[in-house]
Write an enzyme that holds these catalytic residues in place. Sequence first.
Site, PDB file in Angstrom:
ATOM      1  N   ASP A 143      11.226  -1.845  -4.455  1.00 39.22           N
ATOM      2  CA  ASP A 143      12.490  -1.722  -4.843  1.00 39.22           C
ATOM      3  C   ASP A 143      13.203  -0.547  -4.603  1.00 39.22           C
ATOM      4  O   ASP A 143      12.643   0.467  -4.655  1.00 39.22           O
ATOM      5  CB  ASP A 143      12.841  -2.555  -6.169  1.00 39.22           C
ATOM      6  CG  ASP A 143      14.085  -3.418  -6.394  1.00 39.22           C
ATOM      7  OD1 ASP A 143      15.082  -2.991  -5.651  1.00 39.22           O
ATOM      8  OD2 ASP A 143      14.120  -3.968  -7.279  1.00 39.22           O
ATOM      9  N   CYS A 144      14.525  -0.566  -4.781  1.00 46.39           N
ATOM     10  CA  CYS A 144      15.299   0.749  -4.194  1.00 46.39           C
ATOM     11  C   CYS A 144      14.999   2.231  -5.324  1.00 46.39           C
ATOM     12  O   CYS A 144      15.656   1.642  -6.532  1.00 46.39           O
ATOM     13  CB  CYS A 144      16.647   0.606  -3.971  1.00 46.39           C
ATOM     14  SG  CYS A 144      16.713  -0.744  -2.489  1.00 46.39           S
TER      15      CYS A 144
END
Length: 730
Positions: free
Chosen positions: A257-258
């Site tokens: 995830d970012c």
Amino acid sequence: MIFIDQPKIIRSKNMENYKYTENEIEERAQRLVSEMTIEEKCEQLKYDSPEIERLGIDKFNWWNECLHGVARGGTATVFPQAIALAAMFDEQAVSQAAEIIATEARAKYNQSKKRGDIDLYKGLTFWTPNINIFRDPRWGRGQETYGEDPYLTSRLGCAFVKGLQGDKLPYKATACAKHFAVHSGPEAQRHSLNAEVSEKELWETYLPAFKALITEAHAEGVMGAYNRLNGEPCCGSEYLNNLLRNEWKFDGYFVSDCWAIADFHVNHHVTKSAPESAALAIKNGCDLNCGNTYIHLINAYNEGLVSEEDIDRCVKRVIKTRIKLGMFDECTPYDSISFEEADSPEHNEFSRKCAEKSMVMLKNNGILPIKKSEVKTIAVIGPAADSRDVLKGNYFGTSSRYVTFLEGIREAFEPEVRVLYSEGCHLFKERVEPLALPGDRLSEALGAAECADIVILCTGLDATLEGEEGDTGNAYASGDKLDLRLPESQRILLREIEKTGKPLIIVNASGSAINTEDNADALIQAWYSGAMGGKALADILLGRVSPSGKLPVTFYGNADLLPEFTDYSMKNRTYRFAENTILYPFGYGLTYAHFECGAIDFKRSGETCRIECEVKNTGSYDSENVFQLYIKSFSENAVRNYSLKGFRRVFVKSGESKLIELEIPIEAFTDIDENGNSVIYGGKYEIFCGFSQPDSISYMLSGEKELLVHFQLHSRAALSAIQAQGHHIG
């Protein structure tokens, strides 16, 4: 000067003659990786992968979204939000929506690539679907999921993946199962939270959908979650990596995830530096970094924290995904898809049908459907009435046309019926105009109500009040809800409208459970219904279409009796473990028709049993409905209540009958022990069939009875029916 020979990349002009076998894909990827320098390899593991011109590798941005339509990249069909798609209980419709999304993705990709526009939200690797379990109604991102049930989530998630990727190579687009694993709020703590979950609850609730999407639907991607799971950061977890690569034989790419890998050293404190974080992620199978931590990967290599073999393994996987999309071929079967496919009339028509199937009628005392001939004036009131934002949800694209609830009602009712409108109040603030006094639209709303024969009050939320941390204006809760009530401004409006005594229909738009605390004559949960939501609502209000959606989540009376938000145990969560405070149950939803179940025919064949049941529409409206099958086990490791194990959406005309057939695999009769093992204990089971779950609240609300079958299961291969015809329960 050292010259590096051009690798012999296999490029096919005739796609019919090229076969994407596993060995050929492996060979092509290995050939490319072997020609890269260590610096080039590290750079290919960033989400914004650069060009390597001498190898014929174009730059590529991996980050794209298509939760309910191609998102954040311009014009596209905007389908109902994911939670609304779940409310359809319709695998075929979800798959068809995903097929449309993939077609529009190729149409947009072809145009942007032609012009050298390789930006984020322009590629073919989509980070969708979100198959986390919507375990707590306060979670702002719950709207992105398929609800609270692992079986429903598995079936709809698989349908979406298969529709998006297609059934042959090259893929039209690729899906990504996220967020792995046990991610479901609270948003404010997601970067530092350690989710503590037992093996039993992992395999009973949190992991089944991921296993299904990987082993059945073959999702090409998996995204790791921000949180830790039992102490390990999910994007650097030995436990999760072993599940994926060894137990489930996942051969696609894993993406963080970012900025989740930066959390290793910044928030989780499991590492001390960015190079250490990059190394931990790489060694545990995180191939691709959404964020910037992998710019330190070369330092991790130089410091001996990670080997070139570790890096090669990850690079090969991301290259293989690009090969499967046809990115190294001179042409693909999808190159001719025109930009005209994006946001086409046909696609928008299907979006409207999805919206119709998704809306859930929670209450109706007979006021619906509205008969034009009996009404002269309708007042449409509320902050959700003429709002485009309540159609969109989050992670949305841009439709070329939106039909709000007000616009849909006007189009359907005028000129025969006069439609009055008042915003009534701000969505959540105490006034609409900044310089006005509190309640500045209230008198106007009451005036409209007094002039009307029927009031349609449009309440709810939008993505500014519930959603992802950082994406909402709800900074005080980071996108989560503090409770299950409407904002105070809307509660005041509702109470004042009720005092007029006018017939009242409430249409609520939200991506989660809301207790409107109403005394209305009818209540429709419209969700975030997509660009054509207003048309769908109007057709339901007029009776052109019977409502047929079912709740994919439990609607609670309040959140006070739920466990702490940070408690990831399932005790008193979701319909399978619920003990109290249920307002509207999972699986519940009314229609304009009345359905009855005939006798159940219970058949067995080896490790599968088949349920056949004739259903009849005894009402006066043609209607769709959702036939549901639940199983209750009586072993010591069974869930508290019962579990959904089958469903089928069916259309039946008034006065007609249809035969429903459902196959139940042997796995439906397993329970999970304390070590996370799936075990068939045998003994007594109950099967419930009907159009809701078999609870007293659903029966009280709908008046429809379920059918019950008792049977014994002695072993994996022996199903012995005790009472094959079943009986009605109430």
